[in-house]
Design a protein around this motif. Structure first.
Motif, PDB file in Angstrom:
ATOM      1  N   ALA A  69     105.153   9.950  82.753  1.00  0.00           N
ATOM      2  CA  ALA A  69     104.505   9.693  82.202  1.00  0.00           C
ATOM      3  C   ALA A  69     102.901   9.852  82.579  1.00  0.00           C
ATOM      4  O   ALA A  69     102.794   9.425  83.883  1.00  0.00           O
ATOM      5  CB  ALA A  69     104.894   8.144  82.820  1.00  0.00           C
ATOM      6  N   ILE A  70     102.063  10.121  81.594  1.00  0.00           N
ATOM      7  CA  ILE A  70     101.136  10.237  82.052  1.00  0.00           C
ATOM      8  C   ILE A  70     100.221   9.253  81.335  1.00  0.00           C
ATOM      9  O   ILE A  70     100.472   8.480  80.841  1.00  0.00           O
ATOM     10  CB  ILE A  70     101.037  11.914  80.882  1.00  0.00           C
ATOM     11  CG1 ILE A  70      99.278  11.942  81.334  1.00  0.00           C
ATOM     12  CG2 ILE A  70     100.446  11.398  79.696  1.00  0.00           C
ATOM     13  CD1 ILE A  70      98.932  13.353  80.168  1.00  0.00           C
ATOM     14  N   SER A  71      99.074   9.145  82.685  1.00  0.00           N
ATOM     15  CA  SER A  71      98.289   7.989  82.599  1.00  0.00           C
ATOM     16  C   SER A  71      96.520   7.774  82.881  1.00  0.00           C
ATOM     17  O   SER A  71      96.432   9.533  83.824  1.00  0.00           O
ATOM     18  CB  SER A  71      98.717   6.419  82.792  1.00  0.00           C
ATOM     19  OG  SER A  71      98.987   7.091  84.140  1.00  0.00           O
ATOM     20  N   ARG A  72      95.997   7.296  82.820  1.00  0.00           N
ATOM     21  CA  ARG A  72      94.633   7.516  83.200  1.00  0.00           C
ATOM     22  C   ARG A  72      93.433   6.242  83.709  1.00  0.00           C
ATOM     23  O   ARG A  72      94.144   5.323  82.692  1.00  0.00           O
ATOM     24  CB  ARG A  72      94.122   8.466  82.157  1.00  0.00           C
ATOM     25  CG  ARG A  72      92.978   7.757  80.900  1.00  0.00           C
ATOM     26  CD  ARG A  72      93.140   9.173  79.519  1.00  0.00           C
ATOM     27  NE  ARG A  72      91.772   9.387  80.396  1.00  0.00           N
ATOM     28  CZ  ARG A  72      90.907  10.828  79.211  1.00  0.00           C
ATOM     29  NH1 ARG A  72      91.590  10.817  78.482  1.00  0.00           N
ATOM     30  NH2 ARG A  72      89.591  10.438  80.035  1.00  0.00           N
ATOM     31  N   ASP A  73      92.255   6.441  84.407  1.00  0.00           N
ATOM     32  CA  ASP A  73      92.666   5.769  84.600  1.00  0.00           C
ATOM     33  C   ASP A  73      90.288   6.015  84.545  1.00  0.00           C
ATOM     34  O   ASP A  73      89.474   7.053  85.191  1.00  0.00           O
ATOM     35  CB  ASP A  73      92.247   5.313  85.839  1.00  0.00           C
ATOM     36  CG  ASP A  73      91.352   3.314  86.522  1.00  0.00           C
ATOM     37  OD1 ASP A  73      90.648   3.363  86.502  1.00  0.00           O
ATOM     38  OD2 ASP A  73      91.359   2.866  87.303  1.00  0.00           O
ATOM     39  N   ASN A  74      90.464   5.134  83.425  1.00  0.00           N
ATOM     40  CA  ASN A  74      88.462   5.791  83.083  1.00  0.00           C
ATOM     41  C   ASN A  74      87.634   5.304  84.331  1.00  0.00           C
ATOM     42  O   ASN A  74      86.687   5.982  84.424  1.00  0.00           O
ATOM     43  CB  ASN A  74      88.372   5.361  81.294  1.00  0.00           C
ATOM     44  CG  ASN A  74      88.996   6.331  80.407  1.00  0.00           C
ATOM     45  OD1 ASN A  74      89.671   7.526  81.272  1.00  0.00           O
ATOM     46  ND2 ASN A  74      89.143   6.506  79.318  1.00  0.00           N
ATOM     47  N   SER A  75      87.850   4.091  84.577  1.00  0.00           N
ATOM     48  CA  SER A  75      87.026   3.370  85.041  1.00  0.00           C
ATOM     49  C   SER A  75      86.844   4.003  86.996  1.00  0.00           C
ATOM     50  O   SER A  75      85.821   4.217  87.905  1.00  0.00           O
ATOM     51  CB  SER A  75      87.452   2.261  85.799  1.00  0.00           C
ATOM     52  OG  SER A  75      88.675   2.601  86.515  1.00  0.00           O
ATOM     53  N   LYS A  76      87.494   4.940  86.915  1.00  0.00           N
ATOM     54  CA  LYS A  76      88.061   5.531  88.250  1.00  0.00           C
ATOM     55  C   LYS A  76      87.714   7.420  87.617  1.00  0.00           C
ATOM     56  O   LYS A  76      87.987   8.003  88.603  1.00  0.00           O
ATOM     57  CB  LYS A  76      89.559   5.622  88.741  1.00  0.00           C
ATOM     58  CG  LYS A  76      89.521   4.291  89.979  1.00  0.00           C
ATOM     59  CD  LYS A  76      90.505   4.057  90.548  1.00  0.00           C
ATOM     60  CE  LYS A  76      90.997   2.620  91.342  1.00  0.00           C
ATOM     61  NZ  LYS A  76      91.963   2.441  91.727  1.00  0.00           N
ATOM     62  N   ASN A  77      88.179   7.637  86.919  1.00  0.00           N
ATOM     63  CA  ASN A  77      87.824   9.315  86.309  1.00  0.00           C
ATOM     64  C   ASN A  77      88.791  10.233  86.894  1.00  0.00           C
ATOM     65  O   ASN A  77      88.905  10.954  87.305  1.00  0.00           O
ATOM     66  CB  ASN A  77      86.659   9.614  87.038  1.00  0.00           C
ATOM     67  CG  ASN A  77      85.012   9.336  85.979  1.00  0.00           C
ATOM     68  OD1 ASN A  77      85.734   9.000  85.232  1.00  0.00           O
ATOM     69  ND2 ASN A  77      83.894   9.449  86.703  1.00  0.00           N
TER      70      ASN A  77
END
Lengths: 119, 110
Positions: A69-77
């Motif tokens: 599973a790929i994911s991202r947290d844009n608030s944490k870059n």
């Protein structure tokens, strides 16, 4: 300057899980598509997954669909890859990479992190 | 078996011109642009050519790319010892809904 700093690799037993991270800096993270690409020892590159700018759309290679599973947290870059139900075939150096759009080339890559699946 | 087919290895002497082919199908190269990556063993890949024939800034004009139908080629002229590396082609595949890479070509400068 642009940086993609990877962490989270290591040795893991078959059937177990691992999470990889890719910390971005030096650019506006949420304006880039992010990818994971892997390379088994002594072999070629294999695309693994990509995630949209906002993290609401994902694409996977058939070889990992349903397990990774790929994911991202844009608030944490930060970009992530959750690896589940690992097998020896998943042993590889995993790279994160950015792209301006889903069909664009990867213009910058992380340094890679080695995942070894072994009992 | 890779979706895109490249020769396993090519070689040349300094100053020579070499080409690396990349063969695909209508769902990938035939309907998408092709990118080429260079990878020195032990390091991360870097983009060499994008959108079939575009060079990023900093890539010498000795490197050029072309595409015709379902095949693409990377040409390297004026071969130099530092060109010794692995080269990969890549394209989006509309049927698989995934990116696909060639198996890679090892360039040896004799």
């Amino acid at each position: 300057q642009v940086q993609l700093v990877q962490s989270g690799g290591g040795v893991v037993q078959p059937g177990r899980s691992l999470r990889l991270s890719c910390a971005a800096s030096g650019f506006t993270f949420n304006t880039y598509i992010m990818h994971w690409v892997r390379q088994p020892p002594g072999k070629g590159l294999e695309w693994v997954a990509l995630i949209s700018f906002a993290g609401d759309k994902e694409y996977y290679a058939d070889s990992v669909k349903g397990r990774f599973a790929i994911s991202r947290d844009n608030s944490k870059n930060t970009l992530y890859l959750q690896l589940n139900s690992l097998t020896a075939d998943d042993t590889a150096v995993y790279y994160c990479a950015r792209a301006l759009s889903p069909r664009a080339h990867n213009d910058f890559w992380g340094q890679g992190t080695l995942v070894t699946v072994s009992s | 078996q890779s979706v895109l087919t490249q020769p396993t290895s090519v070689s040349g002497t300094p100053g020579q011109r070499v080409t690396i082919s990349c063969s695909g199908g209508s769902s990938n190269i035939g309907s998408s642009t092709v990118n080429w990556y260079q990878q020195v063993p032990g390091t991360a890949p870097t983009v060499l050519i994008f959108s079939n024939n575009e060079r990023p800034s900093g890539v010498p004009d000795r490197f050029s790319g072309s595409k015709s139908g379902t095949s693409a080629s990377l040409a390297i002229s004026g071969l130099q010892s530092e060109d010794e590396a692995d080269y990969y082609c890549a394209a989006w595949d509309d049927s698989l809904k995934s990116w696909v890479f060639g198996g890679g070509t090892k360039l040896t400068v004799l």
